[in-house]
Motif scaffolding. Structure first.
Motif, mmCIF file in Angstrom:
data_model
loop_
_atom_site.group_PDB
_atom_site.id
_atom_site.type_symbol
_atom_site.label_atom_id
_atom_site.label_comp_id
_atom_site.label_asym_id
_atom_site.label_seq_id
_atom_site.Cartn_x
_atom_site.Cartn_y
_atom_site.Cartn_z
ATOM 1 N N GLN A 110 0.836 -1.194 0.000
ATOM 2 C CA GLN A 110 0.000 0.000 0.000
ATOM 3 C C GLN A 110 0.875 1.250 0.000
ATOM 4 N N GLY A 111 0.513 2.225 -0.817
ATOM 5 C CA GLY A 111 1.253 3.475 -0.878
ATOM 6 C C GLY A 111 2.437 3.475 -1.823
ATOM 7 N N LEU A 112 2.681 2.386 -2.521
ATOM 8 C CA LEU A 112 3.794 2.292 -3.453
ATOM 9 C C LEU A 112 3.392 2.963 -4.760
ATOM 10 N N ARG A 113 4.206 3.906 -5.216
ATOM 11 C CA ARG A 113 3.884 4.675 -6.414
ATOM 12 C C ARG A 113 5.005 4.558 -7.446
ATOM 13 N N PRO A 114 4.677 4.210 -8.698
ATOM 14 C CA PRO A 114 5.714 4.177 -9.733
ATOM 15 C C PRO A 114 6.324 5.560 -9.909
ATOM 16 N N LEU A 115 7.629 5.615 -10.008
ATOM 17 C CA LEU A 115 8.335 6.882 -10.159
ATOM 18 C C LEU A 115 8.898 7.026 -11.562
ATOM 19 N N GLY A 116 9.337 5.930 -12.144
ATOM 20 C CA GLY A 116 9.901 5.960 -13.487
ATOM 21 C C GLY A 116 10.777 4.746 -13.709
ATOM 22 N N TYR A 117 11.388 4.693 -14.878
ATOM 23 C CA TYR A 117 12.290 3.585 -15.152
ATOM 24 C C TYR A 117 13.428 4.058 -16.045
ATOM 25 N N ILE A 118 14.503 3.309 -16.003
ATOM 26 C CA ILE A 118 15.691 3.569 -16.806
ATOM 27 C C ILE A 118 15.930 2.316 -17.632
ATOM 28 N N SER A 119 16.104 2.474 -18.941
ATOM 29 C CA SER A 119 16.383 1.313 -19.775
ATOM 30 C C SER A 119 17.732 1.492 -20.448
ATOM 31 N N GLY A 120 18.304 0.418 -20.820
ATOM 32 C CA GLY A 120 19.622 0.391 -21.454
ATOM 33 C C GLY A 120 19.996 -1.058 -21.617
ATOM 34 N N ILE A 121 21.088 -1.457 -20.971
ATOM 35 C CA ILE A 121 21.476 -2.864 -20.993
ATOM 36 C C ILE A 121 20.392 -3.699 -20.325
ATOM 37 N N ARG A 122 19.802 -3.147 -19.264
ATOM 38 C CA ARG A 122 18.671 -3.784 -18.588
ATOM 39 C C ARG A 122 17.706 -2.690 -18.166
ATOM 40 N N GLU A 123 16.518 -3.077 -17.829
ATOM 41 C CA GLU A 123 15.494 -2.118 -17.444
ATOM 42 C C GLU A 123 15.346 -2.112 -15.926
ATOM 43 N N MET A 124 15.421 -0.928 -15.334
ATOM 44 C CA MET A 124 15.283 -0.786 -13.892
ATOM 45 C C MET A 124 14.052 0.073 -13.612
ATOM 46 N N HIS A 125 13.167 -0.411 -12.758
ATOM 47 C CA HIS A 125 11.967 0.325 -12.381
ATOM 48 C C HIS A 125 12.170 0.915 -10.990
ATOM 49 N N TYR A 126 11.739 2.159 -10.809
ATOM 50 C CA TYR A 126 11.887 2.849 -9.538
ATOM 51 C C TYR A 126 10.523 3.221 -8.994
ATOM 52 N N PHE A 127 10.366 3.064 -7.675
ATOM 53 C CA PHE A 127 9.100 3.323 -7.005
ATOM 54 C C PHE A 127 9.354 4.210 -5.794
ATOM 55 N N LEU A 128 8.313 4.912 -5.381
ATOM 56 C CA LEU A 128 8.392 5.778 -4.209
ATOM 57 C C LEU A 128 7.334 5.340 -3.213
ATOM 58 N N MET A 129 7.742 5.235 -1.964
ATOM 59 C CA MET A 129 6.803 4.954 -0.891
ATOM 60 C C MET A 129 7.229 5.783 0.307
ATOM 61 N N ILE A 168 22.386 6.566 -13.224
ATOM 62 C CA ILE A 168 21.636 7.177 -14.325
ATOM 63 C C ILE A 168 20.332 7.775 -13.807
ATOM 64 N N ALA A 169 19.642 7.048 -12.939
ATOM 65 C CA ALA A 169 18.392 7.561 -12.363
ATOM 66 C C ALA A 169 18.641 8.854 -11.599
ATOM 67 N N MET A 170 19.749 8.921 -10.886
ATOM 68 C CA MET A 170 20.067 10.128 -10.126
ATOM 69 C C MET A 170 20.391 11.293 -11.065
ATOM 70 N N THR A 171 21.170 11.042 -12.105
ATOM 71 C CA THR A 171 21.559 12.133 -13.001
ATOM 72 C C THR A 171 20.431 12.583 -13.923
ATOM 73 N N THR A 172 19.444 11.720 -14.158
ATOM 74 C CA THR A 172 18.322 12.121 -15.013
ATOM 75 C C THR A 172 17.174 12.739 -14.225
ATOM 76 N N GLY A 173 17.316 12.804 -12.908
ATOM 77 C CA GLY A 173 16.341 13.540 -12.121
ATOM 78 C C GLY A 173 15.248 12.743 -11.442
ATOM 79 N N LEU A 174 15.300 11.403 -11.473
ATOM 80 C CA LEU A 174 14.243 10.638 -10.812
ATOM 81 C C LEU A 174 14.219 10.875 -9.307
ATOM 82 N N PHE A 175 15.382 11.020 -8.685
ATOM 83 C CA PHE A 175 15.408 11.227 -7.241
ATOM 84 C C PHE A 175 14.937 12.636 -6.899
#
Length: 75
Positions: free
Chosen positions: A2-21, A56-63
Motif C-alpha cells: 500500500q502506498g507504493l507509487r511508480p516513479l519511473g524507469y531507466i532502460s539500457g542494458i537492462r530495465e530498472m523500475h523505480y518506485f516511491l513509498m 543514471i536515475a540520479m543524473t536524469t532527475g528521478l530522485f
C-alpha cells in the motif's frame, strides 16, 4: 504494498523500475537472490557509490522528482 507509487524507469542494458513509498517507519524489505543489501538514506546524504542504473536515475532527475513529490505533499 500500500502506498507504493511508480516513479519511473531507466532502460539500457537492462530495465530498472523505480518506485516511491513514504513511510514514518523504517522496515527491512524481503530481498530476492539478486540482491544482498539495502539502505535508508536522507535525500542530501545519498551514497556516492551506486550501481550504474541508479547513477543514471540520479543524473536524469528521478530522485529529484521523488523529493519534489514529497516536499509538495503530492504523494
Amino acid at each position: 504494498p500500500q502506498g507504493l507509487r511508480p516513479l519511473g524507469y531507466i532502460s539500457g542494458i537492462r530495465e530498472m523500475h523505480y518506485f516511491l513509498m513514504v513511510t514514518d517507519t523504517e522496515f527491512s524489505p524481503n530481498l530476492d537472490s539478486e540482491h544482498s543489501a539495502f539502505g535508508w538514506f536522507k535525500f542530501g546524504e545519498l551514497p556516492r557509490k551506486v550501481n550504474r542504473p541508479t547513477e543514471i536515475a540520479m543524473t536524469t532527475g528521478l530522485f529529484v522528482k521523488a523529493k519534489g513529490l514529497v516536499d509538495e505533499g503530492l504523494f
